[in-house]
Design a protein around this motif. Structure first.
Motif, PDB file in Angstrom:
ATOM      1  N   THR A  46      48.385  23.258  30.987  1.00 11.19           N
ATOM      2  CA  THR A  46      47.191  24.093  31.009  1.00 11.19           C
ATOM      3  C   THR A  46      47.605  25.556  31.163  1.00 11.19           C
ATOM      4  N   THR A  47      46.864  26.435  30.502  1.00  6.24           N
ATOM      5  CA  THR A  47      47.167  27.868  30.584  1.00  6.24           C
ATOM      6  C   THR A  47      46.681  28.419  31.922  1.00  6.24           C
ATOM      7  N   ASN A  48      47.527  29.177  32.593  1.00  4.94           N
ATOM      8  CA  ASN A  48      47.179  29.756  33.877  1.00  4.94           C
ATOM      9  C   ASN A  48      46.148  30.878  33.713  1.00  4.94           C
ATOM     10  N   THR A  49      45.343  31.097  34.736  1.00  6.03           N
ATOM     11  CA  THR A  49      44.359  32.176  34.721  1.00  6.03           C
ATOM     12  C   THR A  49      44.631  33.151  35.869  1.00  6.03           C
ATOM     13  N   TYR A  50      44.248  34.416  35.631  1.00  6.10           N
ATOM     14  CA  TYR A  50      44.495  35.471  36.618  1.00  6.10           C
ATOM     15  C   TYR A  50      43.301  36.424  36.668  1.00  6.10           C
ATOM     16  N   THR A  51      43.070  36.980  37.840  1.00  7.59           N
ATOM     17  CA  THR A  51      41.940  37.880  38.019  1.00  7.59           C
ATOM     18  C   THR A  51      42.298  39.307  37.586  1.00  7.59           C
ATOM     19  N   VAL A  52      41.244  40.092  37.327  1.00  4.34           N
ATOM     20  CA  VAL A  52      41.389  41.503  36.965  1.00  4.34           C
ATOM     21  C   VAL A  52      40.674  42.346  38.014  1.00  4.34           C
ATOM     22  N   GLY A  53      41.376  43.337  38.558  1.00  8.51           N
ATOM     23  CA  GLY A  53      40.767  44.196  39.569  1.00  8.51           C
ATOM     24  C   GLY A  53      41.577  45.447  39.777  1.00  8.51           C
ATOM     25  N   GLY A  54      41.224  46.186  40.824  1.00 10.28           N
ATOM     26  CA  GLY A  54      41.906  47.438  41.128  1.00 10.28           C
ATOM     27  C   GLY A  54      41.240  48.134  42.285  1.00 10.28           C
ATOM     28  N   THR A  55      41.178  49.456  42.223  1.00 10.13           N
ATOM     29  CA  THR A  55      40.616  50.241  43.319  1.00 10.13           C
ATOM     30  C   THR A  55      39.668  51.312  42.785  1.00 10.13           C
ATOM     31  N   VAL A  56      38.674  51.648  43.622  1.00 14.83           N
ATOM     32  CA  VAL A  56      37.711  52.718  43.337  1.00 14.83           C
ATOM     33  C   VAL A  56      37.863  53.788  44.404  1.00 14.83           C
ATOM     34  N   SER A  57      37.857  55.058  43.985  1.00 13.13           N
ATOM     35  CA  SER A  57      37.910  56.167  44.940  1.00 13.13           C
ATOM     36  C   SER A  57      36.904  57.234  44.546  1.00 13.13           C
ATOM     37  N   GLY A  58      36.424  57.987  45.527  1.00 13.08           N
ATOM     38  CA  GLY A  58      35.501  59.094  45.291  1.00 13.08           C
ATOM     39  C   GLY A  58      34.058  58.696  45.107  1.00 13.08           C
ATOM     40  N   LEU A  59      33.727  57.411  45.240  1.00 12.81           N
ATOM     41  CA  LEU A  59      32.362  56.955  44.992  1.00 12.81           C
ATOM     42  C   LEU A  59      31.440  57.386  46.127  1.00 12.81           C
ATOM     43  N   ALA A  60      30.343  58.070  45.764  1.00 14.41           N
ATOM     44  CA  ALA A  60      29.344  58.480  46.748  1.00 14.41           C
ATOM     45  C   ALA A  60      27.944  58.068  46.351  1.00 14.41           C
ATOM     46  N   GLY A  61      27.721  57.795  45.069  1.00 17.12           N
ATOM     47  CA  GLY A  61      26.396  57.447  44.584  1.00 17.12           C
ATOM     48  C   GLY A  61      26.121  55.954  44.653  1.00 17.12           C
ATOM     49  N   THR A  62      24.975  55.569  44.116  1.00 19.33           N
ATOM     50  CA  THR A  62      24.550  54.172  44.108  1.00 19.33           C
ATOM     51  C   THR A  62      24.353  53.698  42.668  1.00 19.33           C
ATOM     52  N   GLY A  63      24.296  52.380  42.501  1.00 14.80           N
ATOM     53  CA  GLY A  63      24.013  51.808  41.194  1.00 14.80           C
ATOM     54  C   GLY A  63      25.187  51.752  40.246  1.00 14.80           C
ATOM     55  N   PHE A  64      26.407  51.948  40.760  1.00 17.69           N
ATOM     56  CA  PHE A  64      27.595  51.970  39.903  1.00 17.69           C
ATOM     57  C   PHE A  64      28.002  50.560  39.517  1.00 17.69           C
ATOM     58  N   THR A  65      28.298  50.343  38.237  1.00 16.74           N
ATOM     59  CA  THR A  65      28.766  49.035  37.771  1.00 16.74           C
ATOM     60  C   THR A  65      29.972  49.191  36.850  1.00 16.74           C
ATOM     61  N   LEU A  66      30.840  48.173  36.891  1.00 17.52           N
ATOM     62  CA  LEU A  66      31.965  48.061  35.972  1.00 17.52           C
ATOM     63  C   LEU A  66      31.752  46.846  35.080  1.00 17.52           C
ATOM     64  N   VAL A  67      32.319  46.898  33.886  1.00 15.25           N
ATOM     65  CA  VAL A  67      32.121  45.826  32.908  1.00 15.25           C
ATOM     66  C   VAL A  67      33.479  45.329  32.433  1.00 15.25           C
ATOM     67  N   LEU A  68      33.618  44.015  32.368  1.00 14.69           N
ATOM     68  CA  LEU A  68      34.791  43.355  31.788  1.00 14.69           C
ATOM     69  C   LEU A  68      34.290  42.258  30.868  1.00 14.69           C
ATOM     70  N   GLY A  69      34.300  42.517  29.572  1.00 16.79           N
ATOM     71  CA  GLY A  69      33.777  41.529  28.637  1.00 16.79           C
ATOM     72  C   GLY A  69      32.327  41.211  28.948  1.00 16.79           C
ATOM     73  N   ALA A  70      32.041  39.925  29.243  1.00 13.99           N
ATOM     74  CA  ALA A  70      30.685  39.502  29.574  1.00 13.99           C
ATOM     75  C   ALA A  70      30.383  39.608  31.063  1.00 13.99           C
ATOM     76  N   GLN A  71      31.341  40.103  31.854  1.00 11.82           N
ATOM     77  CA  GLN A  71      31.147  40.220  33.295  1.00 11.82           C
ATOM     78  C   GLN A  71      30.725  41.639  33.677  1.00 11.82           C
ATOM     79  N   THR A  72      29.727  41.738  34.553  1.00  7.60           N
ATOM     80  CA  THR A  72      29.297  43.012  35.117  1.00  7.60           C
ATOM     81  C   THR A  72      29.462  42.942  36.619  1.00  7.60           C
ATOM     82  N   LEU A  73      30.124  43.952  37.189  1.00 10.42           N
ATOM     83  CA  LEU A  73      30.432  43.943  38.619  1.00 10.42           C
ATOM     84  C   LEU A  73      29.810  45.166  39.290  1.00 10.42           C
ATOM     85  N   PRO A  74      28.794  44.988  40.164  1.00 14.65           N
ATOM     86  CA  PRO A  74      28.282  46.115  40.947  1.00 14.65           C
ATOM     87  C   PRO A  74      29.318  46.530  41.995  1.00 14.65           C
ATOM     88  N   VAL A  75      29.542  47.837  42.115  1.00 19.75           N
ATOM     89  CA  VAL A  75      30.499  48.365  43.089  1.00 19.75           C
ATOM     90  C   VAL A  75      29.754  49.336  43.993  1.00 19.75           C
TER      91      VAL A  75
END
Length: 249
Positions: A69-98
């Motif tokens: 079976t093919t192994n799977t791995y997560t995708v991520g990192g770090t956010v800096s300087g964020l002060a506002g609201t409603g920020f989202t990141l997108v990876l393909g069909a995935q949407t991640l609120p930050v």
């Protein structure tokens, strides 16, 4: 994929799915044990052996099964300087609120060998910001992706408006108790030279009234909070001092 027979007494490189046979036969009644010597890479996989051990009993052994079976791995990192609201990141069909600075990881892992691209879905507001992504794309290899970097900066906007009725030499306007001043010598639009960050308060007042002739200038819409656009609604209205005071002479 490399398979091992009897702790490396024989090894067999397997380039594709299908039947396999170690090249050297074993004597009848000999024991055998097939294991994985080297797991596949590019993409990385995990292969397991079933029916891998036993004793030769008068016939070729053909029921050793290897499942990969093919192994799977997560995708991520770090956010800096964020002060506002409603920020989202997108990876393909995935949407991640930050909602805060720090590390982030998309919930669904991707298969080794898959390509990935992280982008901004929605920029922050209250205050409005612009976030940019670095190291956001690539190909999943053999480990979780943790080096995606998102940097956010607060947007800035100018404060200004219009002046009307000015016939004197000039009117001097003050922004935030003299933090900035702007000398306006003619009717029309004006703007203070240095923009303010979204979310900052502003208050415009008259610091020096016009002379030659003497006038009184008043301000409407002079205070508020910078939002997501340049402030252009401040109105400075000037009238002759005689009419402003209600008497002549």
């Amino acid at each position: 994929l490399v398979l091992s027979l009897n702790a490396g007494a024989q090894t067999l490189a397997v380039p594709a799915s299908g039947a396999f046979t170690f090249p050297t036969g074993l004597a009848n009644a000999a024991t055998y044990a097939v294991t994985v010597g080297t797991q596949p890479s590019s993409p990385t996989q995990t292969c397991t052996v079933s029916n891998g051990s036993g004793t030769i009993a008068g016939a070729n052994v053909t029921n050793v099964a290897v499942s990969c079976t093919t192994n799977t791995y997560t995708v991520g990192g770090t956010v800096s300087g964020l002060a506002g609201t409603g920020f989202t990141l997108v990876l393909g069909a995935q949407t991640l609120p930050v909602g805060a600075n720090g590390s982030f990881t998309f919930a669904t892992a991707l298969a080794s060998g898959a390509s990935y691209a992280v982008t901004v879905g929605t920029q922050p507001s209250s205050p409005t910001q612009t976030c940019t992504v670095s190291n956001g794309s690539g190909t999943i290899a053999s480990a979780n992706v943790t080096n995606v970097t998102v940097s956010c900066t607060t947007n800035t906007y100018t404060v200004g408006g219009t002046v009307s009725g000015l016939v004197g030499n000039s009117v001097t306007l003050s922004l935030n108790s003299g933090a900035q001043t702007q000398v306006v010598a003619a009717n029309g639009t004006f703007a203070f030279p240095t923009a303010l960050a979204s979310g900052a308060a502003y208050a415009v007042t008259v610091s020096v009234q016009p002379t030659s002739p003497t006038e009184v200038c008043t301000i409407t819409n002079g205070s508020g909070t910078v939002a997501g656009a340049n402030v252009t609604t401040i109105v400075v209205s000037c009238i002759d001092r005689i009419f402003a005071d209600g008497f002549e002479g």
